[in-house]
Structure formats: structure tokens, C-alpha cells
Design an enzyme around this catalytic site. Structure first.
Site, PDB file in Angstrom:
ATOM      1  N   SER A 250       0.825  -1.214   0.000  1.00  0.00           N
ATOM      2  CA  SER A 250       0.000   0.000   0.000  1.00  0.00           C
ATOM      3  C   SER A 250       0.856   1.259   0.000  1.00  0.00           C
ATOM      4  O   SER A 250       2.032   1.233   0.373  1.00  0.00           O
ATOM      5  CB  SER A 250      -0.938   0.072   1.214  1.00  0.00           C
ATOM      6  N   ASP A 322       7.850  -8.450  11.236  1.00  0.00           N
ATOM      7  CA  ASP A 322       7.963  -9.905  11.364  1.00  0.00           C
ATOM      8  C   ASP A 322       7.188 -10.348  12.600  1.00  0.00           C
ATOM      9  O   ASP A 322       7.593 -10.074  13.727  1.00  0.00           O
ATOM     10  CB  ASP A 322       9.434 -10.301  11.481  1.00  0.00           C
ATOM     11  N   ASP A 325       7.269 -16.800  13.410  1.00  0.00           N
ATOM     12  CA  ASP A 325       8.542 -17.521  13.502  1.00  0.00           C
ATOM     13  C   ASP A 325       8.298 -19.021  13.371  1.00  0.00           C
ATOM     14  O   ASP A 325       7.355 -19.561  13.952  1.00  0.00           O
ATOM     15  CB  ASP A 325       9.227 -17.234  14.848  1.00  0.00           C
TER      16      ASP A 325
END
Length: 796
Positions: A250, A322, A325
Site C-alpha cells: 500500500s 515480522d 517464527d
């Protein structure tokens, strides 16, 4: 002759039956935008005025009535879309589309979305205003399901309409959150590369957070190889077949009063999402005493993710932090029900689901769960025989308050109350952009950020047994990247790396700086921004980076005799400014050359399985410009040849292959290799996969300007076939101008309705392709005078 006449009458009769069915369908299956109908649960009658583009302007005496009406009108235009979206997170696609989507259902069940939803809904307070409003919205949907016509997709697939519940809202949220995450496409692939090759090959892949200088300013007030390769393939293949779009990226920027012509804030936002039909967003304008919002709703969501009124406006981009994991689990050598932890052997939890499959037997699916998260091995037979891998995804590990956040930001009446709603958003990571009539501008990177132990690189599959690679601290929201009323007088986000906070850069899967550099360059050059200039900027098609890529490639070619045509081609490229209008020849040549440059550089080492997955990652996009500028790299040598290739060899070979490929596809005359011949957009509907239904359900194709990583980000995959069919881009383009709020503008990629029989199924498609806009009406008098129809929803 008699037989021919008989066949002719049979054919005519068949045609008449088809025409009759179509006419009846148009009258009975299309949305009802006019007249009156009863909606149970209303306290007072509700007026719904539909404008020229089918957008409902809902006027009610209470907010509860307004949102109940929203559920009804939303369902009559988008019920099929709602159905698909709720099915993804709960593993229900195979029941509609058959066995090809079993792995996708297993993937989403393994993520734990349905389990997390069960827990969240079980703990909801039915007297909470957020829950009451959500239930009213669902009641509106369910009344349409009970009394309204059945969309033809249900008839074609043979599935039954069933009521919607709060669980469906949260399951849809889970799918949205997962598509915002990027680790599932990246971590297994990087682990496979590290294992197959050695660490010297990672150095040039731009996987760190320091690769690009244009960062969002922060202003505060072997077996492993096989495992990783298979996991990367399974996740990639499972997601590629989904019948609903994925969230991709975006742009957004908010310009402060000091930089605008009329001294008022301007907000621009174009969230990038995979294209499909119907369009992602449903626009609706709600009005009730004490509440007004012109909002953009996802299918089945009661509160808008994007919105504005006369006081404030907000938009979103993907943060790309992030929050996922992967861990290798060590299984007990004698007992496969146990796995190793720092405290000894623990027992896996298990979940079992039955997956109904269209035209096939029901599939029973069981998966294990460790303390870190669900194991993904059961998704595919290829993964079952490999070491066990769990996935720790923040979305399912924290209390889900996303619905509360969406309610909070849509009801905030100033910057303070807006900001106070954000800390409860744990996942997905979002850049929230804000501007208001008082002159405030802001950007907040919202997510629950956490720190891992020093030296742990979360872009690889981690070790679950040693206990040394798990989160050690969650950060307070004040420690998130953010900027409120900065001295630059603008804020922006283009999915690029935020600048450092707490002395470091936060880990993520950020996109290259191309769009960010262009946005900054344009915003810095003037202090008289207005609506028209911002509309022009949001459709800008120029890359400030790509001409430098051409320069680096051209200067590194082998010294050899060039043909007259090659000289002319290089001259065209040398004069190119990085823009992508429809008639550009340079744009076509650039992407063909870059594709072969990537293929000849990386495909020999990665192989035919990993290379296509590599092309689909953000770090591949990030490395194109740096790689073109490098003189030395371990990747230059082709491991399949006895000779040792260098950069010049790769670049020359890629140029030659690009020219040969373009001639074969587009003809010998290079002046006719225009961008419009290869860069096209078709909005695909799931039913359009059936060729006979394609022209009825799909919209397009259209030749379109723009490209990957320009502001008008009409993106496509690199697949080597020379056809750059757009798969993702602006799901809307919005410009909110507080100097003239009633003339703010937007556009949808196709239309407001998802019903092919509606006049609003594709009435914005050509406008979108041409970069045009339409007004977002706020003035009630103007709305009523210009309304195409009025639907009266009566109380019982």
C-alpha cells in the site's frame, strides 16, 4: 431439409428459454435498490439512498439501526464474497471448490485461526457495545439470507446459505491477518538457500533491515534443506489457488496545512491488494445522531478499516513487521506424541477436523500443537515424512481485540481518542495514517512488537528445543515507530523500512525504497498541494530507481559490436525516465531484461523449485537495484558450466535473451513493443475459472499504465512468459481534502456490487483503469437530490 427445419426450431426454442431464464434472473436475483421492505429488529424506519455508483447512504435514528441496515444492504451486494471470506480461515473452501483446495484448508486450519476464534468468541461480553453493534450487523446479513434472493454463485456451486455468526467475523479477520504476514513466504525459502549453499550466497540477498536509505522518518513527541524446500513449496502452492485476494502492500501520505494550497490537511491512501471480482471494499455512508462515517468495509466486517467524516480521516498500509517464527521441533525418539523443551519432554496437543470436499469423501485432518504453535507437517504428504516444524504466529497467541480497535478508530472524534484505540492492535501489523480538520497529521506503526535474543535471525527456521530463540520481551506501544505532527509537515508509508527507534531498526519484510523515494521526492518539491495535484500523484507511474538499474546494466555489458537495432534499443533505454505510460517501449524492454538478469543470476543455484518462490518474495524486489550495481558476487558464476562467468557475461546473455524473446512475442519492429501490449488487468471471479463463464463473471482485460513498485503499483509476477498480467494493485484510491471535504474523491477497481446482474458490477472499471475518480458524497441534500433510488427499510 425437414431435419434442418426441426433442428432450427429446437435451436430457436433453446435460445428463447435462455433469454427467458436471463430475464427472470435479472428480475429475481439482482439486488433491490428501490422500494420498501421490512427489516426485523429496527427501532425506527431507515432510509437508504443509492447514488449513481450504487453506494448506500444510510440515514437512521440510532447507530444500532444504521449498522443493522448496513448488514442487509452489504449482504445483498456481497453475500458470495462474505461466504468465501468466512470459509478461508475456517478451512471450508474444499466444500465449494473440491479437492484442489484441500491443502489450503489444511494450511488455514493448522494456523489455529478457528481455534483462536472459538476462544475469543467464548470470552466476549454480549453487553459490550462493540458486540451489540456487530450482532446487529450480522442480524441484517441473516435477514437478507432468509428473505432475499439467492446469489447465482450459490446456485452454481450447490452450497446452501447459512446464517452468519460472530465466529465468521473473527475467522475472516484471521485470514486478513495471515495475508498481511510475509514470513510464510520467506523464512522457509531463506533457510533452504542457506542450507543448500553457504553463507556467502546470503550476503547479496538484501535480507537485512539496513539495505535501503529511504526509511520512514520516526518522529516522537541438507535435511534442513529438504524440509525448507518442501515447506516453501507447500505454502506457496496452497496460497496461489485461493479464490479470494491476498493483501500485498500500500501507499499513503498525509500532507499538513503548511504544505497545502488551502491550508488544510489532505490524506491520500491506496491499499494494495490482490485483484479479484468483486472488489475488496464495500463503500457505505452511515448517518445517525452522534455518528457519521463514510467507510470502506471488508466482506463480513461491521466496522470500516478505512474511513472519514468532516472531522477526521484515516487509512492503512501494511507494516510488514515480522510476527511469525518457524521452529524445528525435536521429537522424542520412542514416543512421537512428545517433543523436547528446556524443562524436559512435553506432550503435543492435537486438533482434529473433518473437511467436507465437493464431489469427494470427507477428509479427516489431525495436527499437533507445541508450546510454540501448530505443526505444519500435516498440510501435505511431502511434509509428513520430514522433521516437525511449528509456527509461532502472534495473531493466535495474543488476546484478539481487533474488532474493538476498528470500532475505536471509526468512532474517534479527535487525534487523542484515535491514538488511544491503537495499542490494542496486536496483529496484523498496520501503518495507520491519520489527518483531521484541526490540522493534525500522524502515522503510527501498530502491532505488538517483540524482541528476540541477541544474534537470533528470525528470517530462518529456528531451533525450538534449546529454548534460546524465543521472544524475550514485548515492547510498549510508545516504542513503536511513529510520527505525529513532524516538522517536515507530512507523513507517509510505502511498506518500506521505518527508521530506527530504541537504537535499532525493527525486523521485517519491507519492500524496496522505489515508491518511498518517489513519494518523498514529490512531497518535498512543493508547498501548494491541492486535490488535483494529489490525484495526479496517486496515479503517478514513474520509478526513480529503475533508470539507475538500466545505467548499471548497460555499462556492465560486454564490449562487442552492436547491431543497429541494439544501438537504438540501448538509446531508448538511456533516455528513459522510469515512467510507465501505455505507449512506453522502454518499460517493456526493461522488465524483460531484468527477468532474464534474475534468471541467469539465481536460477542455476536455486533450481526449478526454489527460483519461482524466490521471485515471489519482497527481498527479491529489494535486491534488483543493489545487485545491478555490484561488481563482484558469488551469484554471477553459472554452476552448470565449466567456465567461471562474471557480471558482464550474465548481463550480456540476459540482454540477448531479452531481445530474442521480445522479437518472438511482439515482432521484429522494436518501436511496437509498447507497454499496453503486455501489461493488462483482468479482474477474475472464482466462477470465471470456467471458460464458458469467464466473460460473464470476469471484468476486463484492460491495458493499464503503471508497474511494480511505482506509486500506481499495478504489479505482476515474473514468470518468463513476457505477459505481465496484473495480479495486485490499488484496491481503492482515496483523496480526502479537508479544505473541501464534500468534494473528496475515490474509485473502486470494478464496482460496488458483487452481483453480476447489478448495474454496479463493473461501472467503475474503465474509470479505474484510466486513473479517474468520483466524488464521495457527504451532503444529505445533494445525496437526496441526485439519488438514483431509495430503499426504505421498515421496522416490524
Amino acid at each position: 431439409m425437414k431435419i434442418l427445419k426441426t433442428l432450427g426450431w429446437i435451436l430457436l426454442g433453446f435460445i428463447l428459454v435462455v433469454i427467458l431464464v436471463v430475464l427472470i434472473g435479472r428480475q429475481t436475483l439482482k439486488p433491490e435498490y428501490d422500494g420498501a421492505t421490512t427489516l426485523p429488529g429496527l427501532q425506527r424506519d431507515v432510509d437508504v439512498f443509492y447514488d449513481t455508483y450504487g453506494i448506500p447512504h444510510i440515514y437512521a435514528k440510532t447507530e444500532l439501526d444504521a449498522i443493522r441496515a448496513l448488514g442487509y444492504v452489504h449482504a445483498q451486494d456481497r453475500l458470495w464474497q462474505m461466504e468465501l471470506l468466512r470459509r478461508v480461515g475456517s478451512g471450508g473452501l474444499s466444500e465449494v471448490f473440491g479437492k484442489d483446495l484441500i491443502d489450503a484448508d489444511k494450511l488455514f486450519l493448522s494456523l489455529g485461526i478457528a481455534d483462536a476464534t472459538e476462544k475469543t468468541v467464548r470470552e466476549l461480553d454480549p453487553e459490550d457495545p462493540v458486540v451489540k453493534l456487530s450482532q446487529a450487523y450480522l442480524d441484517g446479513i441473516n435477514h437478507f439470507i432468509k428473505e432475499g434472493p439467492t446469489p447465482m454463485e450459490f446456485l452454481l456451486t450447490g452450497i446452501e446459505k447459512t446464517p452468519f455468526t460472530l465466529k465468521d467475523i473473527y475467522n475472516s479477520m484471521g485470514y486478513m491477518a495471515y495475508t498481511f504476514a510475509t514470513a510464510h513466504r520467506t523464512d522457509p525459502l531463506l533457510t533452504a538457500i542457506r542450507t543448500k549453499l553457504d553463507s556467502t550466497y546470503l550476503a547479496d540477498l538484501e535480507i537485512g533491515e539496513t539495505a535501503h536509505p529511504t526509511r520512514i522518518p520516526v518522529h516522537t513527541d541438507s535435511l534442513q534443506m529438504q524440509v525448507s524446500k518442501e515447506l516453501a513449496s507447500v505454502v506457496h502452492n496452497s496460497l496461489s489457488g485461493l479464490p479470494v485476494p491476498q493483501f500485498m502492500g500500500s501507499n499513503s501520505w498525509v500532507i499538513g496545512p503548511e504544505k497545502t494550497k488551502n491550508g488544510k490537511v489532505i490524506l491520500a491512501n491506496d491499499p494494495h491488494i490482490g485483484f479479484g471480482q468483486p472488489s475488496t471494499w464495500y463503500e457505505a455512508h452511515l448517518n445517525a445522531p452522534g455518528y457519521e462515517k463514510y467507510g470502506y468495509h471488508l466482506a463480513g466486517f461491521p466496522f470500516p478499516l478505512l474511513g472519514h467524516n468532516r472531522k477526521a480521516a484515516y487509512g492503512l498500509t501494511m507494516f510488514l513487521n515480522d510476527d511469525t517464527d518457524f521452529y524445528f521441533e525435536q521429537v522424542h525418539p520412542q514416543d512421537s506424541t512428545k517433543y523436547k523443551t528446556v524443562d524436559g519432554w512435553a506432550t503435543y496437543e492435537t486438533r482434529t477436523y473433518r473437511i467436507p470436499v465437493k464431489d469427494a469423501d470427507t477428509v479427516t485432518y489431525t495436527y499437533k500443537i507445541s508450546s510454540r504453535g501448530p505443526l505444519v507437517n500435516g498440510i501435505s504428504k511431502d511434509l509428513e515424512i520430514l522433521p516437525e516444524i511449528s509456527m509461532s504466529w502472534l495473531y493466535t497467541k495474543q488476546e484478539n481485540k481487533l474488532l474493538k480497535v476498528l470500532h475505536g478508530i471509526s468512532h474517534a472524534d479527535n487525534i487523542e481518542s484515535f491514538r488511544d484505540a491503537l495499542p490494542d492492535l496486536h496483529a496484523p501489523g498496520l501503518n495507520v495514517m491519520y489527518g483531521d480538520a484541526e490540522g493534525n497529521i500522524a502515522w503510527w506503526a501498530t502491532a505488538k512488537l517483540y524482541d528476540l535474543p541477541g544474534g537470533v535471525n528470525s528470517k530462518f527456521i529456528l531451533d525450538g528445543a534449546n529454548g534460546q530463540e524465543e521472544p524475550v520481551k514485548f515492547r510498549d506501544f510508545i516504542e513503536n515507530p511513529q510520527s505525529v505532527n513532524p516538522s517536515s509537515n507530512y507523513v507517509y508509508s510505502a511498506n518500506n523500512q521505518p527508521d530506527s527507534i530504541r537504537g535499532g531498526l525493527y525486523r521485517g519484510y519491507y519492500l524496496p525504497e522505489n515508491r518511498a523515494r518517489r513519494i518523498v521526492n514529490l512531497l518535498e518539491t512543493r508547498d501548494d498541494w491541492d486535490l488535483d495535484a494529489t490525484k495526479e500523484m496517486i496515479t503517478d507511474v514513474t520509478s526513480p530507481v529503475n533508470p539507475s538499474v538500466i545505467t548499471e546494466l548497460a555499462k556492465s555489458m560486454k564490449v562487442k559490436a552492436l547491431t543497429d537495432q541494439e544501438i537504438k534499443i540501448l538509446d531508448i533505454l538511456g533516455k528513459w525516465e522510469g515512467d510507465y505510460p501505455l505507449n512506453s517501449v522502454a518499460a517493456t524492454i526493461f522488465h524483460r531484461w531484468v527477468y532474464f538478469f534474475l534468471e541467469n543470476t539465481f536460477a542455476d543455484e536455486l533450481g526449478e523449485t526454489l527460483f519461482p518462490k524466490f521471485l515471489d518474495t519482497n527481498f527479491c524486489k529489494r535486491l534488483i537495484a543493489p545487485m545491478a550495481a555490484k561488481e563482484e558476487s558469488v551469484w554471477w558464476d553459472d554452476i552448470n558450466t565449466a567456465e567461471k562467468e562474471v557480471k558482464k557475461d550474465i548481463i550480456q546473455e540476459s540482454f540477448d535473451e531479452a531481445i530474442t524473446s521480445l522479437k518472438a512475442q511482439l515482432g521484429e519492429d522494436h518501436t511496437k513493443w509498447t507497454w499496453e501490449r503486455v501489461h493488462t488487468l483482468e479482474h477474475g471471479h472464482p466462477m470465471g475459472e470456467v471458460e464458458a463463464l469467464r466473460t460473464f463473471f470476469n471484468v476486463g482485460p484492460f491495458p493499464v499504465p503503471g508497474s511494480r513498485e511505482v506509486i500506481n503499483n499495478l504489479a505482476f509476477p515474473y514468470e518468463g512468459d513476457g505477459q505481465y498480467q496484473v495480479t495486485a494493485g490499488p484496491s481503492t484510491r482515496r483523496v480526502i481534502d479537508f479544505s473541501d471535504i464534500e468534494n473528496s474523491v475515490s474509485i473502486l477497481p470494478t464496482g460496488q456490487s458483487g452481483n453480476p446482474l447489478s448495474p454496479h458490477y463493473e461501472d467503475q472499471a474503465e474509470m479505474f483503469a484510466n486513473g479517474e475518480f468520483r466524488k464521495m458524497l457527504l451532503n444529505r441534500k445533494e445525496i437526496e437530490v441526485n439519488a438514483v433510488s431509495r430503499l426504505l427499510l421498515r421496522k416490524e
